[in-house]
Scaffold this active site. Structure first.
Site, mmCIF file in Angstrom:
data_model
loop_
_atom_site.group_PDB
_atom_site.id
_atom_site.type_symbol
_atom_site.label_atom_id
_atom_site.label_comp_id
_atom_site.label_asym_id
_atom_site.label_seq_id
_atom_site.Cartn_x
_atom_site.Cartn_y
_atom_site.Cartn_z
ATOM 1 N N ASP A 1 0.827 -1.200 0.000
ATOM 2 C CA ASP A 1 0.000 0.000 0.000
ATOM 3 C C ASP A 1 0.865 1.256 0.000
ATOM 4 O O ASP A 1 1.470 1.599 1.015
ATOM 5 C CB ASP A 1 -0.902 -0.024 1.239
ATOM 6 C CG ASP A 1 -1.822 1.174 1.336
ATOM 7 O OD1 ASP A 1 -1.936 1.923 0.355
ATOM 8 O OD2 ASP A 1 -2.441 1.348 2.410
ATOM 9 N N ASP B 1 -1.780 5.681 -5.211
ATOM 10 C CA ASP B 1 -2.112 4.836 -4.065
ATOM 11 C C ASP B 1 -2.484 3.429 -4.519
ATOM 12 O O ASP B 1 -3.598 3.187 -4.975
ATOM 13 C CB ASP B 1 -3.265 5.465 -3.279
ATOM 14 C CG ASP B 1 -3.648 4.661 -2.051
ATOM 15 O OD1 ASP B 1 -2.940 3.693 -1.714
ATOM 16 O OD2 ASP B 1 -4.660 5.006 -1.417
#
EC number: 3.4.23.18
Length: 390
Positions: A100, A281
């Site tokens: 992430d 992201d």
């Protein structure tokens, strides 16, 4: 100290070195994502709620209501991308973690997690190599109600054959149902900037920050795929994975994210010189943009409308979708229209992969965007590089 032991499959990219007083240099390494089976059906609006919560935005009532829908799998399993995770060894245990770039914690389900909360998950058991950090705790809580917290250990973490012996591992003692229900993921490996690590009283470094000095270049590159597992390259770029040259742009990391500004955008053949400020992201599934851009996109899709019962824009499954592009310097990054067809929600309707950022204050270039690009995350600038995938 960084110790490396490179897998045979990676010898073309890395050089094995023995332990030394300073971090040994390696050319780089790659790790492949692994497809995992789908679990309980979750409405695609759950991805919206997750993103809003992650960035502490209010989750609209209609999104929360749609996200709460569960049941048997009623969607076509190929209508939206499978879930992909990456195998990571933490201490003596191998876990499936979500990489992430929108967070900076390495947290895992553990033997400290109540058995009812870790059911279906692989989990970390602190062993002889683990050292608890006295007084250190961590806690995350998001606007969608998801949360996790616990203690912190230093332990050996291995990614793609490269290890760091004293990585901060955040061991979960409490985990909310939003995380426990996702049995594919056993935790998260954050790749944002260490400044937003949540460990208290002393924030800890990410795995990448700890090993980047051992790489030939302090970079990692991401090649996520549409309907297929992707790959992360650490320490090098792989020219076989992209076409043309890589275009770089400066990163604004003042908020701890890989932030950048696109100079303009296009929807089909219609273009705008209005800039888009956002972040890259990998931990967010959708492409979340300002309402004006989202509205303009779906104005070009026959039959598209905002459906409050679904929590977002939907359109007829037979509809033709325009491409969406952003301009970064002299480069145009294009998301094919087919990538924006995210998930079947029944009655001949599909949930769109482009949705509102709900006033977060910036756009989120999540997986729907990233799956069309080879993206280089370069800590030396910091900067981001973009090229079309090969």
């Amino acid at each position: 100290m960084v110790n490396t032991s490179l897998l045979a499959a990676l010898t073309a990219y890395a050089v094995a070195v023995s332990a030394a007083p300073t971090a040994p240099q390696v050319k780089g390494f790659s790790v492949n994502q692994v497809a995992v089976p789908k679990g309980v059906y979750r409405h695609p609006a759950a991805q919206l709620a997750k993103a809003y919560g992650k960035y502490h935005a209010t989750v609209p009532t209609q999104v929360a209501a749609a996200a709460a829908a569960t049941g048997s799998v009623t969607t076509n399993p190929t209508s939206n991308d499978e879930e992909y995770i990456t195998q990571v060894t933490v201490g003596d245990d191998t876990l499936g973690l979500d990489f992430d770039t929108g967070s900076a914690d390495l947290w895992v389900f553990s033997s400290q997690t109540p058995s009812s909360e870790r059911s279906g998950h692989d989990y970390y058991t602190p062993g002889s190599s683990a050292q608890k950090i006295d007084g250190a705790t961590w806690s995350i809580s998001y606007g969608d109600g998801s949360s996790a917290s616990g203690d912190v250990y230093k332990d050996k973490v291995t990614v793609g054959g490269v290890s760091y012996d004293s990585q901060a591992v955040e061991s979960a003692e409490k985990v909310s149902s939003e995380f426990t229900q996702d049995t594919a993921n056993d935790g998260l490996l954050g790749l944002a900037f260490s400044s937003i690590n949540t460990v208290q009283p002393t924030p800890q470094k990410t795995f990448f920050d700890n090993v980047k000095s051992s790489l030939s270049e302090p970079i990692f590159a991401v090649a996520l795929k549409h309907n297929a597992p992707g790959v992360y390259d650490f320490g090098y770029t792989d020219s076989s994975k992209y076409t043309g040259s890589i275009t770089y742009t400066d990163v604004d990391n003042s908020q701890g994210f890989w932030g950048f500004t696109a100079d303009g955008y296009s929807i089909g053949s219609d273009s705008s010189s209005d800039s888009i400020t956002g972040i890259a992201d990998t931990g967010t599934t959708l492409l979340l943009l300002d309402d004006s851009i989202v509205d303009a996109y779906y104005e070009q899709v026959n039959g598209a409308s905002y459906d409050s019962s679904q929590g977002g824009y939907v359109f007829p499954s037979s509809a033709s979708l325009p491409d969406f592009s952003v301009t970064i310097g002299d480069y145009t990054a294009t998301v094919p229209g087919e990538y924006i067809s995210f998930a079947d929600v029944g009655n001949g309707q599909t949930f769109g992969g482009i949705q509102s950022n709900s006033g977060i204050g910036f756009s989120i270039f999540g997986d729907v965007f990233l799956k069309s690009q080879y993206v280089v995350f370069d800590a030396s600038g910091p900067r981001l590089g973009f090229a079309a995938q090969a």
